[in-house]
Design a protein around this motif. Sequence first.
Motif, PDB file in Angstrom:
ATOM      1  N   THR A 100       1.787  -0.294  -7.974  1.00  0.00           N
ATOM      2  CA  THR A 100       2.145  -0.402  -9.390  1.00  0.00           C
ATOM      3  C   THR A 100       1.619   0.802 -10.166  1.00  0.00           C
ATOM      4  N   GLY A 101       0.375   1.180  -9.881  1.00  0.00           N
ATOM      5  CA  GLY A 101      -0.180   2.362 -10.536  1.00  0.00           C
ATOM      6  C   GLY A 101       0.592   3.621 -10.209  1.00  0.00           C
ATOM      7  N   MET A 102       1.064   3.730  -8.957  1.00  0.00           N
ATOM      8  CA  MET A 102       1.848   4.898  -8.562  1.00  0.00           C
ATOM      9  C   MET A 102       3.169   4.942  -9.326  1.00  0.00           C
ATOM     10  N   VAL A 103       3.829   3.799  -9.437  1.00  0.00           N
ATOM     11  CA  VAL A 103       5.091   3.739 -10.168  1.00  0.00           C
ATOM     12  C   VAL A 103       4.861   4.051 -11.645  1.00  0.00           C
ATOM     13  N   ASP A 104       3.773   3.509 -12.218  1.00  0.00           N
ATOM     14  CA  ASP A 104       3.460   3.803 -13.623  1.00  0.00           C
ATOM     15  C   ASP A 104       3.237   5.299 -13.832  1.00  0.00           C
ATOM     16  N   ASP A 105       2.537   5.928 -12.889  1.00  0.00           N
ATOM     17  CA  ASP A 105       2.299   7.373 -13.010  1.00  0.00           C
ATOM     18  C   ASP A 105       3.597   8.161 -12.909  1.00  0.00           C
ATOM     19  N   LEU A 106       4.465   7.750 -12.000  1.00  0.00           N
ATOM     20  CA  LEU A 106       5.759   8.434 -11.880  1.00  0.00           C
ATOM     21  C   LEU A 106       6.573   8.292 -13.159  1.00  0.00           C
TER      22      LEU A 106
ATOM     23  N   LEU B 221      -4.926 -11.795   1.410  1.00  0.00           N
ATOM     24  CA  LEU B 221      -4.313 -11.892   0.091  1.00  0.00           C
ATOM     25  C   LEU B 221      -4.950 -10.908  -0.889  1.00  0.00           C
ATOM     26  N   ALA B 222      -6.277 -10.772  -0.820  1.00  0.00           N
ATOM     27  CA  ALA B 222      -6.955  -9.814  -1.692  1.00  0.00           C
ATOM     28  C   ALA B 222      -6.499  -8.393  -1.393  1.00  0.00           C
ATOM     29  N   ARG B 223      -6.336  -8.108  -0.078  1.00  0.00           N
ATOM     30  CA  ARG B 223      -5.886  -6.770   0.294  1.00  0.00           C
ATOM     31  C   ARG B 223      -4.450  -6.523  -0.177  1.00  0.00           C
ATOM     32  N   ILE B 224      -3.586  -7.553  -0.045  1.00  0.00           N
ATOM     33  CA  ILE B 224      -2.204  -7.420  -0.505  1.00  0.00           C
ATOM     34  C   ILE B 224      -2.176  -7.149  -2.001  1.00  0.00           C
ATOM     35  N   ARG B 225      -3.003  -7.862  -2.739  1.00  0.00           N
ATOM     36  CA  ARG B 225      -3.034  -7.652  -4.187  1.00  0.00           C
ATOM     37  C   ARG B 225      -3.503  -6.234  -4.511  1.00  0.00           C
ATOM     38  N   THR B 226      -4.493  -5.748  -3.766  1.00  0.00           N
ATOM     39  CA  THR B 226      -4.984  -4.386  -4.010  1.00  0.00           C
ATOM     40  C   THR B 226      -3.883  -3.351  -3.765  1.00  0.00           C
ATOM     41  N   GLU B 227      -3.152  -3.525  -2.660  1.00  0.00           N
ATOM     42  CA  GLU B 227      -2.086  -2.571  -2.363  1.00  0.00           C
ATOM     43  C   GLU B 227      -0.953  -2.652  -3.386  1.00  0.00           C
ATOM     44  N   VAL B 228      -0.641  -3.868  -3.840  1.00  0.00           N
ATOM     45  CA  VAL B 228       0.403  -4.017  -4.861  1.00  0.00           C
ATOM     46  C   VAL B 228      -0.021  -3.321  -6.152  1.00  0.00           C
ATOM     47  N   GLU B 229      -1.290  -3.476  -6.536  1.00  0.00           N
ATOM     48  CA  GLU B 229      -1.771  -2.816  -7.748  1.00  0.00           C
ATOM     49  C   GLU B 229      -1.761  -1.297  -7.584  1.00  0.00           C
TER      50      GLU B 229
END
Length: 382
Positions: free
Chosen positions: A199-205, A188-196
């Motif tokens: 999210t950061g990639m989408v924000d940058d785009l 779950l921690a790893r899933i949250r890290t990948e989701v974040e």
Amino acid sequence: MKDLLLIALFAALGAAAAGLLGLAALRLLRRRSLALTLFAVAVVSVLAVTSGTFAVARAMFLSPHDLGVVVTVLAMASVVALLTAALLGRQVTAGGRALAVAARTVGGDTGFTPPDRPLGRELAAVSAELAATSARLAESRDRERALDASRRELIAWISHDLRTPLAGLRAMAEALEDGVAEQPERYLARIRTEVERLTGMVDDLFELSRIQAGALSLSLSRVSLHDLVDDALAGAHPLARQRGVRLEGRRIEPAPVEADPREITRVIGNLLVNAIRATPPDGVVAVSTHREDGAVVLAVTDGCGGIPEPDLPRVFETGWRGTPARTPRPTAPGTPATADSGAGLGLAIVRGIVEAHAGRARVRNVDGGCCFEITLPTARRA
């Protein structure tokens, strides 16, 4: 005195008649070639002089012999004048044709090819403007090609960066669904890290699309660069500690700038994150500011070992990643997402935001690493 006035009157009447005739001819020839117009001007001038002189000669009651001499002189002078005008018109026409042929090379792959024959001052000025226009078109074409290549490279990187975490998320979700995950909380921690990270990639785009579309809205205010650097250092400290990199603030002057605090904080954060990721463990990332020619320069120096000189002009291009030393390493499970998505967008966003502030972003190699500098205008005095 009376005779002179009478002679002037006869000369004026003769010249006026030729002038009216020439005016009508010029109106008819205004859409014809320049050479024909020049020849018409010469004809009008010759007629004006000839008619005025002939009228005066007749009024003076010259003898037939003397009148013949005057007419002969006028005829010879007229022939020479008209021949000269014809040659001049031919020269102008030839120059115009040569320039027209040369104009077809504007925007070509080989660039503008000027005429190989001498041109008059006006045509030479047109030729110079065509050369400058061709150069600007070539620069625009090169920028368009570079931008297109950058976009293709960005799409390739984004596709790769999206595919990898999505595949991992799918595998971890399937493991949790099947109940084969030995440590569900770690998954779950790893899933949250990948989701974040996604999210950061989408924000940058999204941020980059706003910058490239000219839709970046700035809320300018008078702020101290010292405070913005302190905030960015505090935000980057956890990542630096996790990677074993030491952050140092050197000569941070309390220089006021006219900027959007949120956007400039993002710029500094992106520079720090890139520097930390590129610096090996036990390395140092240093931040400093100084004044330079009415502006404030912020410098972030890392220990990446340097960037190849041919790559320096491309550092701030969209999607650029450069050497493996500057490619972000995988994030450990449970590590918070950073300001850089790893898609090669961070530095492009830096340049876009800085240029939106009428500033400049640049990079140079220093001993053992790179120095990224941003220049911002100094705030006006209240």
